[in-house]
Design an enzyme around this catalytic site. Structure first.
Site, PDB file in Angstrom:
ATOM      1  N   GLU A 146      51.023  22.011  90.037  1.00 37.63           N
ATOM      2  CA  GLU A 146      49.734  21.506  89.541  1.00 37.63           C
ATOM      3  C   GLU A 146      48.793  22.698  89.479  1.00 37.63           C
ATOM      4  O   GLU A 146      48.445  23.277  90.517  1.00 37.63           O
ATOM      5  CB  GLU A 146      49.157  20.432  90.461  1.00 37.63           C
ATOM      6  N   HIS A 178      46.782  10.131  89.087  1.00 42.03           N
ATOM      7  CA  HIS A 178      45.951   9.422  90.070  1.00 42.03           C
ATOM      8  C   HIS A 178      44.560  10.019  90.197  1.00 42.03           C
ATOM      9  O   HIS A 178      43.732   9.504  90.956  1.00 42.03           O
ATOM     10  CB  HIS A 178      46.665   9.474  91.420  1.00 42.03           C
ATOM     11  N   ASP A 179      44.346  11.148  89.499  1.00 45.26           N
ATOM     12  CA  ASP A 179      43.029  11.809  89.579  1.00 45.26           C
ATOM     13  C   ASP A 179      42.206  11.592  88.329  1.00 45.26           C
ATOM     14  O   ASP A 179      41.080  12.099  88.244  1.00 45.26           O
ATOM     15  CB  ASP A 179      43.210  13.331  89.745  1.00 45.26           C
ATOM     16  N   ASP A 195      51.041  20.639  94.969  1.00 47.29           N
ATOM     17  CA  ASP A 195      49.618  20.316  94.835  1.00 47.29           C
ATOM     18  C   ASP A 195      48.754  21.577  94.785  1.00 47.29           C
ATOM     19  O   ASP A 195      48.841  22.436  95.666  1.00 47.29           O
ATOM     20  CB  ASP A 195      49.213  19.467  96.055  1.00 47.29           C
ATOM     21  N   ASP A 246      55.857  15.169  96.677  1.00 49.27           N
ATOM     22  CA  ASP A 246      54.588  15.885  96.592  1.00 49.27           C
ATOM     23  C   ASP A 246      54.420  16.783  97.822  1.00 49.27           C
ATOM     24  O   ASP A 246      54.585  16.309  98.960  1.00 49.27           O
ATOM     25  CB  ASP A 246      53.439  14.856  96.565  1.00 49.27           C
TER      26      ASP A 246
HETATM   27  O1  TEU Z   1      44.096  17.502  92.771  1.00 51.22           O
HETATM   28  C1  TEU Z   1      43.355  18.688  92.549  1.00 51.22           C
HETATM   29  C2  TEU Z   1      42.552  18.486  91.357  1.00 51.22           C
HETATM   30  O2  TEU Z   1      42.544  19.291  90.452  1.00 51.22           O
HETATM   31  C3  TEU Z   1      41.740  17.244  91.254  1.00 51.22           C
HETATM   32  O3  TEU Z   1      41.637  16.620  92.512  1.00 51.22           O
HETATM   33  C4  TEU Z   1      40.341  17.701  90.847  1.00 51.22           C
HETATM   34  O4  TEU Z   1      40.142  18.991  91.418  1.00 51.22           O
HETATM   35  C5  TEU Z   1      39.327  16.797  91.472  1.00 51.22           C
HETATM   36  O5  TEU Z   1      39.522  15.528  90.902  1.00 51.22           O
HETATM   37  C6  TEU Z   1      37.938  17.359  91.176  1.00 51.22           C
HETATM   38  O6  TEU Z   1      37.632  17.187  89.810  1.00 51.22           O
HETATM   39  C7  TEU Z   1      45.062  17.555  93.806  1.00 51.22           C
HETATM   40  C8  TEU Z   1      45.505  16.133  94.041  1.00 51.22           C
HETATM   41  O7  TEU Z   1      46.106  15.632  92.839  1.00 51.22           O
HETATM   42  C9  TEU Z   1      44.282  15.327  94.411  1.00 51.22           C
HETATM   43  O8  TEU Z   1      44.589  13.941  94.518  1.00 51.22           O
HETATM   44  C10 TEU Z   1      43.758  15.854  95.724  1.00 51.22           C
HETATM   45  O9  TEU Z   1      42.552  15.182  96.044  1.00 51.22           O
HETATM   46  C11 TEU Z   1      43.481  17.359  95.641  1.00 51.22           C
HETATM   47  O10 TEU Z   1      44.513  18.100  94.998  1.00 51.22           O
HETATM   48  C12 TEU Z   1      43.388  17.930  97.047  1.00 51.22           C
HETATM   49  O11 TEU Z   1      44.662  17.895  97.620  1.00 51.22           O
END
Ligand code: TEU
Length: 569
Positions: free
Chosen positions: A262, A336-337, A207, A105
């Protein structure tokens, strides 16, 4: 990159399955209550048995952990909580021994405000690192430079007393956006990626990489389109393709890496450009449109039942559109999000096993590279917490506070958090029915889901009818069935209220997937071309019941029934 290697690249990862490891919650070998790199190395035989080709390891760099590692303070390091660089090198060696690959990542849209670059940048306006970040004067009348909002709530601008300016932070206030207009920043990003590529890393997950190019006028968002939070001025921005092509020429191509971008709030047109091999940008892209079908008017922090037709329509349009444009999808339900798809789109209670298998079959029949998020392969659901103190995620705790500030009651706010929180996916991996599910001998950083005694790896590896073995079969199919790779996607159901049906067709075979997303029996009428198939050519290759439906004009599916056939020749 030579044409041959381009073709090679187009081959191996298009038949691959990627396993996403959130290291903090995967496997703890020290008793710290936090997973670590050696914990991943210890489980490589498990992942190899599952059939995994590529492991996506999420950030393990030095970080203050405000966003669980997505706030990087040293890009060429291993945070001691995860282990040492020797542990990382051992992981690489052990992956190679198993002919498995590592996708690391990379978080370069922003860094931690504890990064040395930012510490320097904030010292003075003429510091050599000042332009590594995005600093702006207060608005003419004072206050923030514009009305852009952080994705974690609140303004996207943070005031810094020392120089009387604001810096941009699209996520947490401790995650300062890097200034990609500055060619020195672009050089730093390429250099740090080469550092890891030189250590043998096979690829990168980038990311929020489509946010790196901002409209340099930094205009207010008048709210006329999209969410009004400013994202239209930095999403898929004016120079984003230029910057990514630069990374390809400098790193991705020369090292022949597999890469996934992403893409937050992106479009198909951009994703075709990002992932068509002729564009020389990325191997594939994540988009999130199918995971917003339960957002009322696109609003994450409001609730509604998910729109099944919208889900099918989006999955279908991205299958057809990306194929026509020569792009390549990263296929996923979970990460994870996101809350667990099993709890979100199916049934994590009485029909949990059938539901988990149905979601797997539905996704793994599509065109693209499938991603399995840790725990998905054993049907882990959202946890059933009943107190906000169980949650750890900065986004969730911010939004809980903000929702109540905006007038929601505590129970209303909690109900939304419990369904939307990213922590739903971050509960520790459930290895066995021992203490803490075998994740740690210590106290886990976040609570283990209470259902681990009946949902764990150990039980499922021993049970051929388990969700684990269902995934194992689907992953193996992708390596042996060309129609899964090159078959043209055709949707077969016309807005059926319960069933998602599609085919994949190539010159020799036709693959058919029928999935009932409902808790009730469903009857699906096959399109005429499929009603009378030579049974000798019909092969059931995946299903979630040992009584598959009888083939005929109408197919009856039990609750969450899901089956995949191949019609040979
Ligand atoms: O995620 C970006 C992202 O699209 C999600 O975090 C979403 O924007 C957020 O949940 C608001 O709805 C990436 C990573 O996957 C995430 O874990 C990080 O927190 C984020 O970027 C910042 O690096």
């Amino acid at each position: 990159m030579t044409t041959k290697s381009l073709e090679n690249q187009a081959q191996w990862w298009r038949k691959s399955t990627v396993y996403q490891v959130y290291p903090r919650s995967f496997n703890d070998t020290t008793g710290s209550g936090i997973g670590d790199i050696r914990g991943l190395t210890e489980k490589l035989d498990y992942l190899q048995d599952l059939g995994i080709d590529i492991v996506w390891l999420q950030p393990v760099y030095n970080s203050p952990q405000n966003d669980n590692g997505y706030d990087v303070s040293d890009y060429r390091s291993i945070d001691p909580m995860y282990g040492t660089m020797d542990d990382f090198d051992e992981l690489m060696d052990e992956l190679r021994k198993r002919d498995m690959h590592l996708m690391l990542d990379i978080v370069v849209n922003h860094s931690s405000t504890e990064h040395e670059w930012f510490q320097q940048s904030r010292l003075s306006k003429d510091n050599p690192y000042r332009d590594y970040y995005i600093w702006r004067d207060p608005a003419p009348g004072g206050g923030v430079p514009n009305n852009w909002q952080s994705k974690f709530g609140g303004s996207a601008w943070q005031y810094d007393e020392a120089t009387g300016q604001y810096f941009l932070a699209l996520f947490d206030k401790t995650q300062a956006d890097l200034n990609w207009e500055n060619k020195q920043v672009r050089k730093e990003a390429a250099d740090l990626m080469r550092f890891w590529a030189d250590k043998g890393v096979d690829g990168f997950r980038m990311d929020v990489i489509n946010l790196i190019s901002k409209d340099q006028n930094f205009p207010d968002d008048d709210g006329s389109i999209m969410t009004g939070d400013g994202r239209r001025y930095y999403t898929d921005g004016p120079k984003v393709h230029e910057y990514i092509k630069e990374l390809y020429e400098q790193v991705y191509g020369p090292y022949d890496l597999v890469t996934v971008g992403e893409m937050s709030s992106t479009t198909m047109q951009h994703c075709i450009r990002y992932s068509n091999p002729e564009e020389r940008e990325f191997s594939m892209t994540f988009n999130f449109h199918h995971l917003k079908v339960d957002y009322p008017q696109g609003k994450k922090w409001e609730l509604m039942p998910y729109d099944f037709e919208a889900l099918k329509g989006l999955l279908s349009s991205w299958q057809v559109g990306m194929n026509e444009g020569g792009g390549w999808n990263a296929l996923f339900w979970n990460n994870h999000d996101q809350p667990r798809a099993l709890s979100r789109f199916a049934d994590d209670g009485q029909c949990r096993v059938a539901s988990a298998k149905m979601l797997a079959t539905t996704l793994h029949g599509l065109q693209g590279t499938p991603y399995v998020f840790q725990g998905e392969e054993i049907g882990m659901p959202n946890p059933n917490w009943n107190d906000i103190s169980e949650f750890r995620d900065i986004e969730s705790t911010n939004m809980y506070r903000i929702m109540m500030e905006m007038g929601k009651t505590e129970s209303e706010a909690f109900d939304i958090i419990s369904k939307r929180s990213r922590d739903n996916a971050r509960t520790p991996m459930q290895w066995n029915y021992g203490g803490q599910a075998g994740f740690t001998d210590g106290t886990p950083w976040i609570k283990v889901d209470e259902r681990y005694p009946e949902i764990n790896v150990k039980m499922q590896r021993e049970d051929p009818s388990s969700v684990f073995h269902h995934y194992r079969n689907l992953i193996a199919l992708r390596k042996t069935e060309p129609v899964l790779i090159d078959g043209r996607y055709v949707r077969l159901d016309e807005a059926h209220p319960q069933v998602f049906a599609y085919a994949r067709i190539n010159d020799t075979d036709t693959l058919l997937v029928l999935s009932n997303f409902s808790s009730e029996k469903a009857v699906f009428t096959l399109p005429e071309d499929y009603q009378s198939v030579d049974q000798g050519k019909l092969e059931l290759v995946s299903g979630n019941s040992d009584q598959p439906p009888v083939w005929g004009k109408q197919i009856t599916l039990d609750a969450y029934g899901s089956f995949m056939w191949i019609i040979r020749g």
